[in-house]
Design a protein around this motif. Structure first.
Motif, PDB file in Angstrom:
ATOM      1  N   UNK A  13      -3.919  -5.194  -5.303  1.00 36.55           N
ATOM      2  CA  UNK A  13      -2.937  -5.068  -4.233  1.00 36.55           C
ATOM      3  C   UNK A  13      -3.398  -5.802  -2.987  1.00 36.55           C
ATOM      4  N   UNK A  14      -4.646  -6.207  -2.985  1.00 40.41           N
ATOM      5  CA  UNK A  14      -5.232  -6.829  -1.794  1.00 40.41           C
ATOM      6  C   UNK A  14      -6.125  -7.986  -2.194  1.00 40.41           C
ATOM      7  N   UNK A 177      -7.538   2.582   2.648  1.00 39.26           N
ATOM      8  CA  UNK A 177      -7.535   1.647   3.771  1.00 39.26           C
ATOM      9  C   UNK A 177      -6.117   1.171   4.072  1.00 39.26           C
ATOM     10  N   UNK A 178      -5.386   0.773   3.038  1.00 48.01           N
ATOM     11  CA  UNK A 178      -4.017   0.282   3.232  1.00 48.01           C
ATOM     12  C   UNK A 178      -3.122   1.385   3.785  1.00 48.01           C
ATOM     13  N   UNK A 184      -0.972   3.833  10.902  1.00 42.27           N
ATOM     14  CA  UNK A 184      -1.280   3.556  12.311  1.00 42.27           C
ATOM     15  C   UNK A 184      -0.453   2.420  12.891  1.00 42.27           C
ATOM     16  N   UNK A 185      -0.129   1.438  12.047  1.00 38.17           N
ATOM     17  CA  UNK A 185       0.477   0.206  12.565  1.00 38.17           C
ATOM     18  C   UNK A 185       1.919  -0.031  12.113  1.00 38.17           C
ATOM     19  N   UNK A 189      -1.651  -4.289   6.298  1.00 32.05           N
ATOM     20  CA  UNK A 189      -2.660  -5.150   6.912  1.00 32.05           C
ATOM     21  C   UNK A 189      -2.630  -6.551   6.317  1.00 32.05           C
ATOM     22  N   UNK A 190      -3.235  -7.520   6.989  1.00 26.85           N
ATOM     23  CA  UNK A 190      -3.362  -8.857   6.411  1.00 26.85           C
ATOM     24  C   UNK A 190      -4.064  -8.795   5.060  1.00 26.85           C
ATOM     25  N   UNK A 191      -3.796  -9.776   4.218  1.00 24.28           N
ATOM     26  CA  UNK A 191      -4.425  -9.927   2.897  1.00 24.28           C
ATOM     27  C   UNK A 191      -3.909  -8.920   1.864  1.00 24.28           C
ATOM     28  N   UNK A 192      -2.842  -8.208   2.185  1.00 31.71           N
ATOM     29  CA  UNK A 192      -2.282  -7.221   1.255  1.00 31.71           C
ATOM     30  C   UNK A 192      -0.971  -7.753   0.676  1.00 31.71           C
ATOM     31  N   UNK A 193      -0.764  -7.506  -0.619  1.00 26.20           N
ATOM     32  CA  UNK A 193       0.431  -7.965  -1.318  1.00 26.20           C
ATOM     33  C   UNK A 193       1.532  -6.922  -1.157  1.00 26.20           C
TER      34      UNK A 193
END
Length: 214
Positions: A13-14, A177-178, A184-185, A189-193
């Motif tokens: 996924x990342x 992490x994802x 939070x955002x 996040x970047x680099x995630x599919x």
């Protein structure tokens, strides 16, 4: 000359999808140094064999596509087609007579034929399931792809300064992490599919939670 082609990072996924290719006149040296499917090697053994392969092969190369590029391309074509295009790019860097490929498609014959057409029928294409376990030149390619991806994942982890795991959906470090980042955002996040179903579900849940709070 022959070449072997394999990938690392099809399912995560990342992180990126990496295709490795190794070109040799003979696979004898690869047999002697003990190449095998990269998944059956320890990280230390992979690094050692990576150095031996890159210093002894006639040619070698990688083709890399980011998570963001995968998401963009999947709007129009399947993951198998993305991978086939990467295989074609990797296999046409130098002239060869035979191309051995670890086949991602259920239909080996169809994949072989379509890849051969993409390459302009310039070489015999042999696409087989578990080719990385059968052909040393594909085993070598799998090692090149895996080590390259692992190094890139290490760089991505340094970017975030937290443990992001391996990138696979089965890795709780990655998924935690994802999930935390999205909470939070409000976005991945970047680099995630984001085209991957588990990530889409997280984004959907975050959106619904926000609407409920409103």
């Amino acid at each position: 000359m022959q070449c072997g082609v394999d990938e690392a990072g099809r399912g995560p996924a990342m992180g990126p999808l990496v295709v490795g290719t190794v070109y040799v006149d003979s696979d004898q040296h690869l047999r002697e140094i003990g190449v095998k499917d990269s998944k059956k090697l320890t990280p230390k053994a992979r690094e050692r064999l990576y150095d031996e392969i890159t210093s002894s092969a006639d040619h070698w190369a990688t083709v890399v596509i980011s998570a963001e590029e995968i998401d963009e391309q999947r709007k129009n074509i399947s993951l198998n087609d993305i991978e086939m295009n990467m295989f074609a790019e990797a296999a046409k860097k130098w002239s060869v007579d035979r191309i051995f490929v670890d086949c991602p498609d259920i239909n080996e014959s169809s994949f072989s034929n379509r890849l051969s057409i993409l390459l302009g029928n310039r070489a015999e294409v042999i696409a087989k399931h578990k080719a990385d376990d059968t052909y040393p030149v594909v085993s070598a390619a799998s090692i090149i792809a895996k080590v390259t991806r692992d190094r890139m994942m290490s760089d991505i982890q340094e970017e975030f300064e937290v443990n992001i795991g391996s990138g696979y959906p089965s890795d709780h470090y990655t998924m935690d992490f994802i999930r935390d980042w999205i909470a939070k955002n409000g976005k991945a996040p970047p680099h995630v599919r984001t085209s991957w179903e588990p990530v889409r579900e997280m984004l959907s849940q975050r959106k619904n939670t926000t609407l409920d709070d409103w």
